[in-house]
Write a protein that holds these residues in place. Sequence first.
Motif, mmCIF file in Angstrom:
data_model
loop_
_atom_site.group_PDB
_atom_site.id
_atom_site.type_symbol
_atom_site.label_atom_id
_atom_site.label_comp_id
_atom_site.label_asym_id
_atom_site.label_seq_id
_atom_site.Cartn_x
_atom_site.Cartn_y
_atom_site.Cartn_z
ATOM 1 N N THR A 8 0.842 -1.194 -0.165
ATOM 2 C CA THR A 8 -0.132 0.103 -0.031
ATOM 3 C C THR A 8 0.908 1.265 0.021
ATOM 4 O OG1 THR A 8 -0.094 0.051 2.445
ATOM 5 C CG2 THR A 8 -2.014 -1.024 1.214
ATOM 6 N N GLY A 9 2.134 1.375 -0.414
ATOM 7 C CA GLY A 9 3.093 2.287 -0.288
ATOM 8 C C GLY A 9 2.742 2.964 -1.725
ATOM 9 N N SER A 10 3.778 3.844 -1.976
ATOM 10 C CA SER A 10 4.121 4.719 -3.254
ATOM 11 C C SER A 10 4.013 3.836 -4.404
ATOM 12 C CB SER A 10 5.109 5.587 -3.084
ATOM 13 O OG SER A 10 6.363 4.776 -3.075
ATOM 14 N N TYR A 11 4.420 2.903 -4.340
ATOM 15 C CA TYR A 11 4.374 1.883 -5.675
ATOM 16 C C TYR A 11 3.068 1.481 -6.011
ATOM 17 C CZ TYR A 11 5.381 -1.182 -9.685
ATOM 18 O OH TYR A 11 5.848 -1.768 -10.867
ATOM 19 N N ALA A 12 2.479 0.916 -5.173
ATOM 20 C CA ALA A 12 0.947 0.500 -5.119
ATOM 21 C C ALA A 12 0.074 1.704 -5.493
ATOM 22 C CB ALA A 12 0.605 -0.232 -3.813
ATOM 23 N N GLU A 13 0.297 2.889 -4.951
ATOM 24 C CA GLU A 13 -0.355 3.822 -5.236
ATOM 25 C C GLU A 13 -0.440 4.235 -6.756
ATOM 26 O OE1 GLU A 13 -2.356 6.498 -3.611
ATOM 27 O OE2 GLU A 13 -1.931 5.545 -1.525
ATOM 28 N N SER A 14 0.954 4.287 -7.371
ATOM 29 C CA SER A 14 0.890 4.528 -8.802
ATOM 30 C C SER A 14 0.222 3.505 -9.529
ATOM 31 C CB SER A 14 2.571 4.764 -9.111
ATOM 32 O OG SER A 14 3.071 3.296 -9.235
ATOM 33 N N LEU A 15 0.146 2.202 -9.128
ATOM 34 C CA LEU A 15 -0.596 1.139 -10.177
ATOM 35 C C LEU A 15 -2.137 1.291 -9.893
ATOM 36 C CD1 LEU A 15 1.915 -1.871 -9.440
ATOM 37 C CD2 LEU A 15 1.742 -0.608 -11.397
ATOM 38 N N LEU A 16 -2.592 1.762 -8.733
ATOM 39 C CA LEU A 16 -4.021 1.219 -8.385
ATOM 40 C C LEU A 16 -4.621 2.227 -9.530
ATOM 41 C CD1 LEU A 16 -6.062 0.520 -6.284
ATOM 42 C CD2 LEU A 16 -5.811 2.736 -5.136
ATOM 43 N N SER A 17 -4.454 3.540 -9.957
ATOM 44 C CA SER A 17 -5.362 4.116 -10.865
ATOM 45 C C SER A 17 -5.268 3.879 -12.087
ATOM 46 C CB SER A 17 -4.784 5.611 -10.875
ATOM 47 O OG SER A 17 -3.453 5.710 -11.439
ATOM 48 N N ARG A 18 -4.315 2.712 -12.568
ATOM 49 C CA ARG A 18 -4.361 2.263 -13.830
ATOM 50 C C ARG A 18 -4.937 0.739 -13.788
ATOM 51 N NH1 ARG A 18 1.769 1.940 -13.938
ATOM 52 N NH2 ARG A 18 1.437 0.275 -15.729
ATOM 53 N N ILE A 19 -5.491 0.220 -12.631
ATOM 54 C CA ILE A 19 -6.093 -1.089 -12.764
ATOM 55 C C ILE A 19 -7.595 -1.125 -13.445
ATOM 56 C CG2 ILE A 19 -7.396 -2.986 -11.341
ATOM 57 C CD1 ILE A 19 -5.052 -2.246 -9.417
ATOM 58 N N ASN A 20 -7.722 -1.962 -14.248
ATOM 59 C CA ASN A 20 -9.099 -1.961 -15.108
ATOM 60 C C ASN A 20 -10.269 -2.414 -14.338
ATOM 61 O OD1 ASN A 20 -10.812 -2.477 -17.044
ATOM 62 N ND2 ASN A 20 -10.078 -4.140 -17.836
ATOM 63 N N LYS A 21 -10.782 -1.297 -13.727
ATOM 64 C CA LYS A 21 -11.949 -1.667 -12.561
ATOM 65 C C LYS A 21 -13.280 -2.157 -13.506
ATOM 66 C CE LYS A 21 -9.830 1.189 -9.379
ATOM 67 N NZ LYS A 21 -8.936 1.907 -10.010
ATOM 68 N N ASP A 22 -13.319 -2.085 -14.628
ATOM 69 C CA ASP A 22 -14.404 -2.784 -15.418
ATOM 70 C C ASP A 22 -14.405 -4.107 -15.089
ATOM 71 O OD1 ASP A 22 -15.472 -0.292 -16.119
ATOM 72 O OD2 ASP A 22 -14.568 -0.453 -18.080
ATOM 73 N N ASP A 23 -13.340 -5.082 -15.247
ATOM 74 C CA ASP A 23 -13.121 -6.345 -15.295
ATOM 75 C C ASP A 23 -12.598 -6.914 -14.062
ATOM 76 O OD1 ASP A 23 -14.241 -6.634 -17.948
ATOM 77 O OD2 ASP A 23 -12.656 -6.522 -18.872
ATOM 78 N N VAL A 24 -11.931 -6.279 -13.146
ATOM 79 C CA VAL A 24 -10.835 -6.282 -12.164
ATOM 80 C C VAL A 24 -11.574 -5.831 -10.832
ATOM 81 C CG1 VAL A 24 -8.595 -6.222 -11.075
ATOM 82 C CG2 VAL A 24 -8.813 -6.527 -13.518
ATOM 83 N N GLU A 25 -11.985 -6.673 -9.954
ATOM 84 C CA GLU A 25 -12.376 -6.398 -8.722
ATOM 85 C C GLU A 25 -11.387 -6.566 -7.505
ATOM 86 O OE1 GLU A 25 -15.741 -7.741 -5.177
ATOM 87 O OE2 GLU A 25 -15.778 -8.776 -7.301
ATOM 88 N N ILE A 26 -11.005 -5.418 -6.883
ATOM 89 C CA ILE A 26 -10.121 -5.322 -5.850
ATOM 90 C C ILE A 26 -10.793 -6.025 -4.609
ATOM 91 C CG2 ILE A 26 -8.300 -4.186 -4.483
ATOM 92 C CD1 ILE A 26 -8.200 -2.325 -7.127
ATOM 93 N N ILE A 27 -10.538 -6.952 -4.088
ATOM 94 C CA ILE A 27 -11.427 -7.406 -2.786
ATOM 95 C C ILE A 27 -10.726 -7.032 -1.708
ATOM 96 C CG2 ILE A 27 -12.809 -9.338 -4.149
ATOM 97 C CD1 ILE A 27 -10.879 -11.193 -2.632
ATOM 98 N N ALA A 28 -9.508 -6.699 -1.735
ATOM 99 C CA ALA A 28 -8.546 -6.334 -0.497
ATOM 100 C C ALA A 28 -7.420 -5.925 -0.813
ATOM 101 C CB ALA A 28 -8.578 -7.490 0.548
ATOM 102 N N ALA A 29 -6.757 -5.099 0.087
ATOM 103 C CA ALA A 29 -5.318 -5.104 -0.041
ATOM 104 C C ALA A 29 -4.630 -5.962 1.475
ATOM 105 C CB ALA A 29 -5.207 -3.512 0.219
ATOM 106 N N SER A 30 -3.328 -5.965 1.257
ATOM 107 C CA SER A 30 -2.577 -6.656 2.518
ATOM 108 C C SER A 30 -1.184 -5.934 2.441
ATOM 109 C CB SER A 30 -2.366 -7.962 2.450
ATOM 110 O OG SER A 30 -2.068 -8.643 3.416
ATOM 111 N N ASP A 31 -0.750 -5.849 3.673
ATOM 112 C CA ASP A 31 0.836 -5.075 3.851
ATOM 113 C C ASP A 31 1.323 -6.030 5.073
ATOM 114 O OD1 ASP A 31 1.490 -2.043 2.986
ATOM 115 O OD2 ASP A 31 2.561 -3.008 4.549
ATOM 116 N N ASN A 32 2.819 -6.026 5.155
ATOM 117 C CA ASN A 32 3.217 -6.342 6.218
ATOM 118 C C ASN A 32 3.447 -5.399 7.420
ATOM 119 O OD1 ASN A 32 3.843 -9.127 5.319
ATOM 120 N ND2 ASN A 32 5.841 -8.147 4.071
ATOM 121 N N ASN A 33 2.903 -4.323 7.001
ATOM 122 C CA ASN A 33 2.905 -3.327 8.197
ATOM 123 C C ASN A 33 1.839 -3.405 8.977
ATOM 124 O OD1 ASN A 33 3.131 -0.849 9.927
ATOM 125 N ND2 ASN A 33 3.414 0.521 8.064
#
Length: 119
Positions: A8-33
Motif C-alpha cells: 500500500t506504499g507509493s508504488y502501489a499508489e501508482s498502480l492503483l489508478s491504472r487497474i481496469n476496474k471494469d473487469d477487475v475487482e479489488i477485494i482487499a489489500a494486504s501489507d506487512n506493516n
Amino acid sequence: MKIIIFGTGSYAESLLSRINKDDVEIIAASDNNSDKWWTSWHGIDIIPPYKLKEYEFNYILVASMYTKDIVEGLLDMGLDIREIICTYNQYEINFEHNKILRHIFNMGEKHKIALISSI
C-alpha cells in the motif's frame, strides 16, 4: 477477476489508478506493516497477510519494491506461486502472468511488426 493488492506504499499508489476496474475487482489489500491492518486504503480494506487464505481471489498482485521478501513470505504461508503476480522489476513473471497483467491494466495485446526490405 478478483485480486488482492499486496502493498500500500507509493508504488502501489501508482498502480492503483491504472487497474481496469471494469473487469477487475479489488477485494482487499494486504501489507506487512501491522499499523495498516484493519484500516482502509482508497476504500479498500487492508488485511494482515495471515488472513489471505480466508479470501476467495484469483491473484495476489504484489505491488511493492520488496517483492522478493513478500513472495517468499506468501510461499511460506502455503500460497500457490501461480496465484502471485509481481509487478516490480518483473520479478518471476512468466508469459501467462504477462497476459494477466495486460488484462488487469487493460493494456491489450502487444503486436509486433517486422519490416523486410531487399534492394
